[in-house]
Design an enzyme around this catalytic site. Sequence first.
Site, PDB file in Angstrom:
ATOM      1  N   ASP A   5     -24.836  -3.001  46.353  1.00  0.00           N
ATOM      2  CA  ASP A   5     -25.789  -1.971  46.800  1.00  0.00           C
ATOM      3  C   ASP A   5     -27.256  -2.391  46.733  1.00  0.00           C
ATOM      4  OD1 ASP A   5     -26.162   0.706  47.816  1.00  0.00           O
ATOM      5  OD2 ASP A   5     -26.870   1.317  45.837  1.00  0.00           O
TER       6      ASP A   5
ATOM      7  N   ARG B 147     -27.732  13.001  47.883  1.00  0.00           N
ATOM      8  CA  ARG B 147     -29.173  12.878  47.668  1.00  0.00           C
ATOM      9  C   ARG B 147     -29.904  13.921  48.495  1.00  0.00           C
ATOM     10  NH1 ARG B 147     -30.734   8.973  50.046  1.00  0.00           N
ATOM     11  NH2 ARG B 147     -28.775   8.000  50.678  1.00  0.00           N
TER      12      ARG B 147
ATOM     13  N   LYS C 219     -21.260  -1.160  52.773  1.00  0.00           N
ATOM     14  CA  LYS C 219     -21.727  -2.301  51.968  1.00  0.00           C
ATOM     15  C   LYS C 219     -20.683  -2.660  50.921  1.00  0.00           C
ATOM     16  CE  LYS C 219     -25.863  -1.052  50.495  1.00  0.00           C
ATOM     17  NZ  LYS C 219     -25.911   0.248  51.177  1.00  0.00           N
ATOM     18  N   THR C 220     -20.163  -1.632  50.234  1.00  0.00           N
ATOM     19  CA  THR C 220     -19.183  -1.908  49.188  1.00  0.00           C
ATOM     20  C   THR C 220     -17.959  -2.614  49.780  1.00  0.00           C
ATOM     21  OG1 THR C 220     -19.977  -0.014  47.934  1.00  0.00           O
ATOM     22  CG2 THR C 220     -17.812  -0.859  47.341  1.00  0.00           C
TER      23      THR C 220
ATOM     24  N   SER D 141     -26.761   3.911  53.461  1.00  0.00           N
ATOM     25  CA  SER D 141     -25.744   4.463  52.573  1.00  0.00           C
ATOM     26  C   SER D 141     -24.499   4.850  53.362  1.00  0.00           C
ATOM     27  CB  SER D 141     -26.286   5.716  51.878  1.00  0.00           C
ATOM     28  OG  SER D 141     -27.406   5.389  51.116  1.00  0.00           O
ATOM     29  N   ALA D 142     -23.345   4.554  52.772  1.00  0.00           N
ATOM     30  CA  ALA D 142     -22.050   4.924  53.355  1.00  0.00           C
ATOM     31  C   ALA D 142     -21.793   4.253  54.707  1.00  0.00           C
ATOM     32  CB  ALA D 142     -21.908   6.446  53.450  1.00  0.00           C
ATOM     33  N   CYS D 143     -22.304   3.022  54.879  1.00  0.00           N
ATOM     34  CA  CYS D 143     -22.003   2.238  56.094  1.00  0.00           C
ATOM     35  C   CYS D 143     -21.193   0.989  55.755  1.00  0.00           C
ATOM     36  CB  CYS D 143     -23.280   1.837  56.816  1.00  0.00           C
ATOM     37  SG  CYS D 143     -24.081   3.195  57.672  1.00  0.00           S
TER      38      CYS D 143
ATOM     39  N   ASN E   1     -14.229  -9.115  59.467  1.00  0.00           N
ATOM     40  CA  ASN E   1     -15.667  -9.400  59.551  1.00  0.00           C
ATOM     41  C   ASN E   1     -15.991 -10.820  59.076  1.00  0.00           C
ATOM     42  OD1 ASN E   1     -16.288  -6.936  60.659  1.00  0.00           O
ATOM     43  ND2 ASN E   1     -16.717  -5.957  58.689  1.00  0.00           N
TER      44      ASN E   1
ATOM     45  N   HIS F 161     -32.106  -2.715  49.481  1.00  0.00           N
ATOM     46  CA  HIS F 161     -30.837  -1.975  49.518  1.00  0.00           C
ATOM     47  C   HIS F 161     -29.777  -2.881  50.133  1.00  0.00           C
ATOM     48  CE1 HIS F 161     -28.773   2.043  50.865  1.00  0.00           C
ATOM     49  NE2 HIS F 161     -28.325   1.635  49.710  1.00  0.00           N
TER      50      HIS F 161
ATOM     51  N   TYR G 132     -26.378  14.833  40.661  1.00  0.00           N
ATOM     52  CA  TYR G 132     -25.729  13.881  41.564  1.00  0.00           C
ATOM     53  C   TYR G 132     -26.304  12.464  41.436  1.00  0.00           C
ATOM     54  CZ  TYR G 132     -24.523  11.173  45.580  1.00  0.00           C
ATOM     55  OH  TYR G 132     -24.112  10.123  46.369  1.00  0.00           O
ATOM     56  N   GLY G 133     -25.427  11.486  41.591  1.00  0.00           N
ATOM     57  CA  GLY G 133     -25.727  10.048  41.520  1.00  0.00           C
ATOM     58  C   GLY G 133     -27.168   9.650  41.751  1.00  0.00           C
ATOM     59  N   GLY G 134     -27.519   9.472  43.016  1.00  0.00           N
ATOM     60  CA  GLY G 134     -28.836   8.943  43.350  1.00  0.00           C
ATOM     61  C   GLY G 134     -29.987   9.818  42.880  1.00  0.00           C
TER      62      GLY G 134
ATOM     63  N   ASN H 208     -18.691  12.860  50.503  1.00  0.00           N
ATOM     64  CA  ASN H 208     -19.498  11.888  49.758  1.00  0.00           C
ATOM     65  C   ASN H 208     -18.970  11.740  48.326  1.00  0.00           C
ATOM     66  OD1 ASN H 208     -21.701  10.055  49.489  1.00  0.00           O
ATOM     67  ND2 ASN H 208     -22.906  11.641  48.456  1.00  0.00           N
ATOM     68  N   SER H 209     -17.664  11.974  48.140  1.00  0.00           N
ATOM     69  CA  SER H 209     -17.104  11.809  46.790  1.00  0.00           C
ATOM     70  C   SER H 209     -17.155  10.326  46.422  1.00  0.00           C
ATOM     71  CB  SER H 209     -15.683  12.348  46.723  1.00  0.00           C
ATOM     72  OG  SER H 209     -14.873  11.810  47.750  1.00  0.00           O
ATOM     73  N   ARG H 210     -17.264  10.068  45.131  1.00  0.00           N
ATOM     74  CA  ARG H 210     -17.601   8.711  44.684  1.00  0.00           C
ATOM     75  C   ARG H 210     -16.741   8.262  43.516  1.00  0.00           C
ATOM     76  NH1 ARG H 210     -22.185   5.949  47.295  1.00  0.00           N
ATOM     77  NH2 ARG H 210     -22.863   7.475  48.825  1.00  0.00           N
TER      78      ARG H 210
ATOM     79  N   LYS I 267     -31.315   4.300  42.516  1.00  0.00           N
ATOM     80  CA  LYS I 267     -32.260   4.349  43.632  1.00  0.00           C
ATOM     81  C   LYS I 267     -33.697   4.563  43.152  1.00  0.00           C
ATOM     82  CE  LYS I 267     -28.697   4.344  46.446  1.00  0.00           C
ATOM     83  NZ  LYS I 267     -28.254   3.180  47.175  1.00  0.00           N
TER      84      LYS I 267
HETATM   85  O1  SAT Z   1     -27.932   7.531  46.403  1.00  0.00           O
HETATM   86  S1  SAT Z   1     -26.658   7.172  45.776  1.00  0.00           S
HETATM   87  O2  SAT Z   1     -26.885   6.131  44.830  1.00  0.00           O
HETATM   88  O3  SAT Z   1     -26.124   8.324  45.109  1.00  0.00           O
HETATM   89  C1  SAT Z   1     -25.575   6.638  46.956  1.00  0.00           C
HETATM   90  C2  SAT Z   1     -26.209   6.191  48.197  1.00  0.00           C
HETATM   91  O4  SAT Z   1     -26.688   7.036  48.953  1.00  0.00           O
HETATM   92  O5  SAT Z   1     -26.263   4.973  48.456  1.00  0.00           O
HETATM   93 MN    MN Z   2     -26.842   2.695  48.499  1.00  0.00          MN
END
Ligand code: SAT
Ligand code: MN
Length: 587
Positions: free
Chosen positions: A279, A71, A256-257, A252-254, A497, A230, A201-203, A368-370, A210
């Site tokens: 997300d 993003r 959640k998934t 992001s990237a902490c 956790n 979020h 890109y995604g977001g 940040n590959s997805r 988003k």
């Molecule tokens: O923004 S994305 O949806 O591409 C991924 C993220 O940052 O959570």
């Molecule tokens: Mn996110």
Amino acid sequence: MKPTQNKILRGWVDEMAQLTKPDRIHWCDGSEEEYSALCNEIIASGKGFPLNTETHPNSLLHRSDPTDVARVEHLTFICTRQREDVGPNNNWMEPNEGHQMVDGLFEGSMQGRTMYVIPYVMGPLASPYARTGVEVTDSPYVAANMRIMTRMGSEALARLEAEPKVPFVKGLHCTGDLNPERRYILHFPETLTIKSIGSGYGGNALLGKKCHALRLASWQARQEGWLAEHMLIMGVETPEGETHYIAAAFPSACGKTNLAMIIPPLSQEGYKITTVGDDIAWLHVGDDGRLYAINPEAGMFGVAPGTSEDTNPHALTAVQKNSIYTNVAVTPDMQPWWEGLTKDMPENLTDWQGRPYDPENGKAAQANSRFTAPVSQLPCLSPEFDNPQGVPISAILFGGRRASLAPLVLETLDWTHGVFAGATVASETTAASIGKVGVVRRDPMAMRPFCGYHFGDYFAHWLGFQEKSDNLPKIFHVNWFRQNTDGDFIWPGFGDNVRVLRWVLDRCQGKGEAVRTPIGYLPTPGSIDIEGLDLEKGAMDELISFDRDLWQTEMDDIKMFLAEYRDRLPPELRAEAERIKRELQIA
Ligand code: SAT
Ligand code: MN
């Protein structure tokens, strides 16, 4: 598919076509055949590659332009009539100016290309809380991703036609020339419009995610009295067979998934996690005063690196078929690979840019590959995923990556303190957004890049829920990322956790022991089950205690941060900062 009976939609698509001048217009129906055709388009464009059909049936690797892999917050704007409405947390542009500027770039931008018209619903099709949108794009990659990430196609169009007067989100996207100089992501909340150009890109490009489900939805939610957050949504089933739902916001990237689908270790027998969302959560106060959450999405757009059989086996199962991989590496027999997937790196990898892997060039997979995968493929999908009313939330967690300071978990003293804790979340930055990685920044409710309006107003909106209900969830703050002086993580995280979640749920039920401190209720030693854990000596004490001096400094920093919101900052939050500071001094 025939163009629509919805006159407003038809008129808007005509207008967008006149502007961008595509050679063809394709109305997406969401069918299997259409999906295959989209994948073939991506492959024909030279950016997509079919993966091994035996190990990863019906799946695709996509390689983005190397300058277009995250993003771009500095190129993301909220365009409102009043500049003050977007706050210091957003870039602002005057709406007419915004339209004019990007329309110049959109002019003729789809010449020689197909315009895909993507009707979609965010949320369960039968939910009164679900919202519709339509994205037009020249990118088959975007269309294919939107089919996984949203309820897209004929059913969505049917809803748009059944409610011809209900406003829907209009999103125009064009890949453009991918030149970062001509890349803009503009949001017009007053007209529910999005215009995004110059990024695939995604977001930046999957506009349902988003742009719609957070930035525009947060604006609508404020006007209409709900929350667009979020947050992951997970069910925790206890050995007694009850299921309690938790919503959690991390940047992001902490993780959640990962948290949304953990598998508790053997020692935690009888606990089971089910996933409603990983997300985004839309939350409404129900008739009983509880907060109910729906997941507006239908897929996961998860970070690949670090995902493995150890860290997230359910996600790994879900991405085994019908998935799109973006910017990962591949083995010679076309299986996707990324750092952390296996202990040993396979030989003769091709890196994310299509070169023979060479450590000189950096990692094999982009940081940040997805993966994009349907949530329906998750073995742990909650049976309530499609419940039109959503699931009742017992606890809200806020958190971020903090190497020091923030304890493993704390319960806030009340709703106001909970909102304060959310508003002052700080986290080290990650690769999900362009910019320096690892710098601590405040990320209120993990919404800093996604709140479509002034954070001061947003905090006030959150505080206002106290007037709507006296049955709100308890709010907690967690931090899985504490490090020792060697830089190693102190807490094992992942499946373990669940031990923290058990304490959280105990507290929600009036059980579980805690001590009141200025920063919240901290677990007493022994109140979190650590049986079977191999923790360093003294680790747990460190994880559930707090350092008065560090917190004094933190409070000074927080006060400076809150001051940015000036007269739009709710006085309750300033008072809360004063209270904590005062109590810290008493010692
Ligand atoms: O923004 S994305 O949806 O591409 C991924 C993220 O940052 O959570
Ligand atoms: Mn996110």
